[in-house]
Design an enzyme around this catalytic site. Structure first.
Site, PDB file in Angstrom:
ATOM      1  N   ARG A  65     -14.964   1.066  18.123  1.00 57.28           N
ATOM      2  CA  ARG A  65     -13.756   0.330  18.010  1.00 57.28           C
ATOM      3  C   ARG A  65     -13.057   0.292  19.149  1.00 57.28           C
ATOM      4  O   ARG A  65     -11.820   0.499  18.925  1.00 57.28           O
ATOM      5  CB  ARG A  65     -13.084   1.095  16.826  1.00 57.28           C
ATOM      6  CG  ARG A  65     -12.070   0.336  16.200  1.00 57.28           C
ATOM      7  CD  ARG A  65     -11.347   0.885  14.869  1.00 57.28           C
ATOM      8  NE  ARG A  65     -10.339   0.201  14.217  1.00 57.28           N
ATOM      9  CZ  ARG A  65      -8.989   0.216  14.594  1.00 57.28           C
ATOM     10  NH1 ARG A  65      -8.366   1.101  15.361  1.00 57.28           N
ATOM     11  NH2 ARG A  65      -8.021  -0.597  13.981  1.00 57.28           N
ATOM     12  N   TRP A 102      -2.081   9.542   8.678  1.00 61.70           N
ATOM     13  CA  TRP A 102      -3.008   9.856   9.707  1.00 61.70           C
ATOM     14  C   TRP A 102      -4.518   9.227   9.627  1.00 61.70           C
ATOM     15  O   TRP A 102      -5.289   9.515   8.718  1.00 61.70           O
ATOM     16  CB  TRP A 102      -3.231  11.312   9.851  1.00 61.70           C
ATOM     17  CG  TRP A 102      -4.102  12.093  10.586  1.00 61.70           C
ATOM     18  CD1 TRP A 102      -5.569  11.561  10.970  1.00 61.70           C
ATOM     19  CD2 TRP A 102      -4.035  13.371  11.412  1.00 61.70           C
ATOM     20  NE1 TRP A 102      -6.017  12.844  11.985  1.00 61.70           N
ATOM     21  CE2 TRP A 102      -5.274  13.633  12.171  1.00 61.70           C
ATOM     22  CE3 TRP A 102      -2.966  14.338  11.503  1.00 61.70           C
ATOM     23  CZ2 TRP A 102      -5.132  14.656  12.872  1.00 61.70           C
ATOM     24  CZ3 TRP A 102      -3.022  15.290  12.183  1.00 61.70           C
ATOM     25  CH2 TRP A 102      -4.297  15.672  12.982  1.00 61.70           C
ATOM     26  N   ASP A 103      -4.842   8.538  10.665  1.00 57.29           N
ATOM     27  CA  ASP A 103      -6.082   7.815  10.530  1.00 57.29           C
ATOM     28  C   ASP A 103      -7.208   8.368  11.520  1.00 57.29           C
ATOM     29  O   ASP A 103      -6.919   8.826  12.576  1.00 57.29           O
ATOM     30  CB  ASP A 103      -5.899   6.241  10.778  1.00 57.29           C
ATOM     31  CG  ASP A 103      -7.062   5.320  10.274  1.00 57.29           C
ATOM     32  OD1 ASP A 103      -8.013   5.897   9.750  1.00 57.29           O
ATOM     33  OD2 ASP A 103      -6.684   4.141  10.096  1.00 57.29           O
ATOM     34  N   MET A 104      -8.446   8.103  11.148  1.00 55.64           N
ATOM     35  CA  MET A 104      -9.720   8.338  12.362  1.00 55.64           C
ATOM     36  C   MET A 104     -10.479   7.148  12.430  1.00 55.64           C
ATOM     37  O   MET A 104     -11.256   7.241  10.928  1.00 55.64           O
ATOM     38  CB  MET A 104     -10.139   9.725  11.861  1.00 55.64           C
ATOM     39  CG  MET A 104     -11.316   9.861  12.850  1.00 55.64           C
ATOM     40  SD  MET A 104     -12.453  11.412  12.068  1.00 55.64           S
ATOM     41  CE  MET A 104     -13.599  11.699  13.183  1.00 55.64           C
ATOM     42  N   ASP A 133      -0.778   0.178  12.654  1.00 59.45           N
ATOM     43  CA  ASP A 133      -0.977   0.190  13.999  1.00 59.45           C
ATOM     44  C   ASP A 133      -0.352  -0.881  14.671  1.00 59.45           C
ATOM     45  O   ASP A 133       0.020  -1.884  14.212  1.00 59.45           O
ATOM     46  CB  ASP A 133      -2.670  -0.213  14.024  1.00 59.45           C
ATOM     47  CG  ASP A 133      -3.241   0.321  15.403  1.00 59.45           C
ATOM     48  OD1 ASP A 133      -2.596   0.296  16.424  1.00 59.45           O
ATOM     49  OD2 ASP A 133      -4.491   0.337  15.157  1.00 59.45           O
ATOM     50  N   TRP A 173     -18.848   1.895   4.762  1.00 58.07           N
ATOM     51  CA  TRP A 173     -17.392   1.464   4.921  1.00 58.07           C
ATOM     52  C   TRP A 173     -17.034   0.212   4.010  1.00 58.07           C
ATOM     53  O   TRP A 173     -17.853  -0.514   3.986  1.00 58.07           O
ATOM     54  CB  TRP A 173     -17.177   1.204   6.346  1.00 58.07           C
ATOM     55  CG  TRP A 173     -15.887   0.581   6.603  1.00 58.07           C
ATOM     56  CD1 TRP A 173     -14.681   1.243   6.812  1.00 58.07           C
ATOM     57  CD2 TRP A 173     -15.561  -0.828   6.799  1.00 58.07           C
ATOM     58  NE1 TRP A 173     -13.712   0.506   6.978  1.00 58.07           N
ATOM     59  CE2 TRP A 173     -14.191  -1.007   6.832  1.00 58.07           C
ATOM     60  CE3 TRP A 173     -16.039  -1.833   6.585  1.00 58.07           C
ATOM     61  CZ2 TRP A 173     -13.326  -2.092   7.226  1.00 58.07           C
ATOM     62  CZ3 TRP A 173     -15.442  -3.255   6.758  1.00 58.07           C
ATOM     63  CH2 TRP A 173     -13.948  -3.319   7.035  1.00 58.07           C
ATOM     64  N   ASP A 208     -10.800   0.914   3.126  1.00 57.57           N
ATOM     65  CA  ASP A 208      -9.938  -0.402   3.442  1.00 57.57           C
ATOM     66  C   ASP A 208      -9.919  -1.656   2.741  1.00 57.57           C
ATOM     67  O   ASP A 208      -9.478  -2.537   3.041  1.00 57.57           O
ATOM     68  CB  ASP A 208     -10.440  -0.556   4.862  1.00 57.57           C
ATOM     69  CG  ASP A 208     -10.153   0.518   6.053  1.00 57.57           C
ATOM     70  OD1 ASP A 208      -8.938   1.201   5.677  1.00 57.57           O
ATOM     71  OD2 ASP A 208     -10.557   0.705   7.157  1.00 57.57           O
ATOM     72  N   CYS A 256      -6.426   9.478   6.088  1.00 56.35           N
ATOM     73  CA  CYS A 256      -7.092   8.195   6.098  1.00 56.35           C
ATOM     74  C   CYS A 256      -8.166   8.413   7.426  1.00 56.35           C
ATOM     75  O   CYS A 256      -8.054   9.004   8.390  1.00 56.35           O
ATOM     76  CB  CYS A 256      -6.210   7.011   6.502  1.00 56.35           C
ATOM     77  SG  CYS A 256      -7.373   5.406   7.003  1.00 56.35           S
TER      78      CYS A 256
END
EC number: 3.2.1.22
Length: 703
Positions: A415, A449-451, A339, A175, A520, A498
């Site tokens: 998270r 669209w995030d995950m 967000d 990440w 990110d 995303c």
């Protein structure tokens, strides 16, 4: 359509792409298919480089064969593509060839049947028009009377002829450090990449390139798996000298149960070849991804501003509008609220699943807020994470059974959230209904669209034996179903993919989204390395990139605002900095860069891209040639020291361009300087770096 019977000649069958040929024949007295040739047109004429001695010691002929797809049983030692367990525990298939269907040069189906189990396996091949990509996958049908447990169900096996071992190029990281380009020489043994995170993941991309280690600048072969769930790619340096690559999905439960009468298709494996090495192979992949985009390729990808790095969870209408007004003044075309816009979302612990605008954040109403954003001339976009749910949300209180869970076991928070079981039809309907409500009820033209978490405790109590659920494939199918719905029901909406950055980027996602978020990490030199690796596998028109004020995480050396803009302009330009803190000079400079990008984005998104140097060199860049070659754009960066060393003071860095007409003349539109194509190819484009000038976007027009 021609049908070839078992008693007819056993190939070769030739699959032709724009510039390449892939030749398949039967081997082992008709017991398996094997590769005869793969390369430029004409490579099939002459003895196959994969022919080998028919004598084997301590292995079987099938173990030494360049097999296209072969089961455990026939190939017991060096790696099979399909492992099937019967209810009694017996493993292994010993199938026979039962027919071929050949659409000359375009498509091929080869069928093999194992009569004791009733398993019919069909190897599928299809060329992609206008590209040098061949798609391969496998169809499995259980015509028997008992369930079969598929413990390994790869999509294909691909054999690459090499002389002195293979040079493998792969993309790996973590990440905030995705898509790092790595290489290793494999002369013996096995190399494997995989993800069991329910997504491709940040550690490895489902992509691999293979070259001959003795000719590392020579022809390149590549594979890329189209799968949004668990996967693996394995390369074996085999005893005969060739390298064989296997790729496919990885069943979460250890095996997939194929019931009597049931059928299953494996994910598609895209296979590519270029005689021009890794750089040429990247252009093959870029052309393929432009084809995946279809008509959406020609939609202008707008310059966006995303408010996340400016405000975080503290979304408040007046502050967002202040940012929008500044962004519009820079020439930005789209404003995206990230967000924190929905009820209960004050930090990571709440709100996910309750997708309604927070009235405290938008006291005059959400539509009033959107209207004011649009009054600045900007389109409006929104961030969502449809697969996620907060334990404190209303949705979780109403539907605790919708999350992945194992009865009697504690749930792991990642998270501060859980993951919805998107393989369930009711969950899919909820997500579709939520997105429809947002996109039809409000004037939204962009959706991110995030995950942000992988699945843990992946179970569905009460739904049957875990091995029969195939939860990984069900989640993938649900995810793709929702994306297909968005494309069909809301074709005007731009969709960005995303997953905590670049955690879910592969061809199934790229075929259904317009852009993706590769990481990110937006720090300049860190991001340059990420984008350099990314462009080996994926096209510039898919790569969303922001200008921010983020300091380096892995490479903290400072770089200018110009560097950051040219870097983001190498794909789809966005801005994510807190514009309220930029000086008037910074805003003026940004306005100029946004205008320059708009002039050249058609070339950047639709042209042929060439990677110039690497981030480890003193200078590197990307060259974009417009179709027809009349216009060339070069994005260039200084990646070394900026005090003159190690260069002789006053001597410009030169980036050698490629693919130009040596007899033509090219004019720099900014300076008026003219160069011959031969000069740019031989000496290179001069770039004088200083501490204040460490990047440039150069446009050359053919005279």
């Amino acid at each position: 359509m021609t049908t070839v019977r078992p008693q007819d000649p056993a190939g070769p069958w030739l699959l032709r792409t724009e510039h390449t040929v892939y030749a398949v024949r039967l081997g082992g007295e008709g017991r398996w298919a094997e590769l005869a040739a793969w390369g430029p047109h004409g490579a099939e004429t002459g003895p196959s480089p994969l022919d080998r001695s028919r004598r084997t010691h301590f292995i079987t002929p099938a173990d030494a064969a360049p097999a296209e797809y072969i089961p455990y049983g026939l190939r017991p030692f060096t790696g099979a593509d399909l492992t099937v367990r019967r209810p009694g525990g017996e493993r292994g298939l010993w199938w026979a060839f039962t027919g071929a269907h050949y659409d000359e040069g375009i498509a091929l189906r080869l069928e093999f049947t194992d009569r004791p189990t009733g398993l019919r396996t069909t190897l599928r091949y299809a060329t992609v028009p206008g590209t040098d990509v061949l798609l391969r996958w496998t169809e499995l049908h259980n015509a028997g009377t008992e369930p079969l447990h598929l413990e390994r169900l790869d999509s294909a096996g691909v054999t690459v002829p090499v002389q002195g071992g293979a040079r493998l190029t792969y993309l790996a990281g973590q990440w905030s450090q995705e898509f790092g380009r790595h290489q290793l020489d494999l002369t013996r043994g096995r190399f494997e990449m995989a993800s069991t995170q329910g997504a491709p993941g940040h550690a490895y991309a489902p992509w691999l390139a293979v070259q001959d280690a003795a000719d590392a600048d020579g022809p390149a072969y590549g594979v890329a798996l189209e799968w949004s769930g668990n996967w693996h790619i394995t390369a074996d340096a085999e005893p005969g000298g060739a390298v064989r690559v296997r790729a496919g999905r990885v069943p979460h439960e250890g095996a997939v149960v194929l019931q009597p009468g049931g059928s299953l298709d494996t994910p598609r494996l895209a296979c590519a070849f270029s005689p021009e090495g890794l750089d040429g192979l990247s252009r093959v992949w870029h052309r393929y991804e432009r084809r995946l985009a279809g008509e959406r390729l020609h939609r202008t990808r707008k310059v966006l501003y995303n408010s996340w790095e400016a405000t975080g969870f503290g979304v408040e209408a007046d502050a967002q509008l202040e940012l929008a007004v500044i962004a519009a003044g820079l020439g930005v075309e789209l404003f995206v609220v990230d967000d924190g816009w929905f009820t209960g979302r004050h930090d990571e612990k709440g709100g996910l699943g309750d997708w309604r605008p927070d009235p405290a954040a938008f006291p005059a109403g959400f539509d009033d807020f959107i209207g004011k954003i649009r009054a600045t001339g900007l389109e409006f976009g929104l961030w969502v994470e449809p697969e996620a749910i907060s334990p404190a949300s209303r949705l979780y209180a109403e539907h605790p059974d919708w999350v992945y869970r194992i009865e009697g076991r504690p749930a792991t928070l990642v998270r501060e959230q859980l993951l919805l079981d998107l393989g369930r039809n009711d969950v899919q309907e909820f997500v579709i209904g939520t997105l429809d409500r947002l996109l039809t009820g409000h004037d939204i033209s962009y959706l991110k669209w995030d995950m942000n978490r992988p699945p843990t405790e992946r179970g569905r109590p009460g739904a049957g034996p875990a091995g029969e659920l195939d939860l990984d494939a069900a989640h993938v199918a649900g995810y793709l179903r929702v994306l297909d719905h968005l494309r069909d029901r809301h074709p005007q909406v731009t969709v960005e993919g995303c997953a905590g950055g670049g955690g879910r980027i592969e061809h199934a996602t790229l075929a259904r989204t317009d852009v993706v978020w590769s990481s990110d990490n937006t720090a300049p030199l860190d991001r340059l390395a990420i984008q350099y690796g990314y462009l080996h596998a994926h096209a510039p028109h898919t790569m969303s990139s922001w200008v921010t004020d983020a300091p380096g995480v892995f490479d903290p050396r400072p770089r200018s605002l110009a560097f950051r803009f040219v870097l983001a302009a190498a794909g789809v330009l966005g801005i994510g900095a807190d514009l309220r803190h930029w000086t008037a000079e910074q805003r003026a400079e940004a306005t100029g860069w946004v205008a320059r990008y708009k002039q050249e984005r058609d070339v950047i998104h639709h042209g042929e891209a060439r990677l110039l140097g690497t981030p480890a060199d003193a200078g590197c860049g990307v060259q974009y040639d417009a179709p027809g070659g009349d216009r060339t754009v070069v994005a260039a960066w200084s990646t070394g020291r900026l005090d003159g060393a190690p260069l002789v003071p006053g001597r410009a860095v030169r980036l050698r361009l490629r693919g130009l007409d040596p007899g033509a003349r090219y004019r720099d539109t900014a300076t008026g300087t003219e160069y011959s194509g031969a000069h740019l190819l031989h000496y290179g484009l001069p770039l004088a770096w200083t501490a204040d000038h460490d990047a440039e976007l150069v446009t050359l027009v053919r005279q």
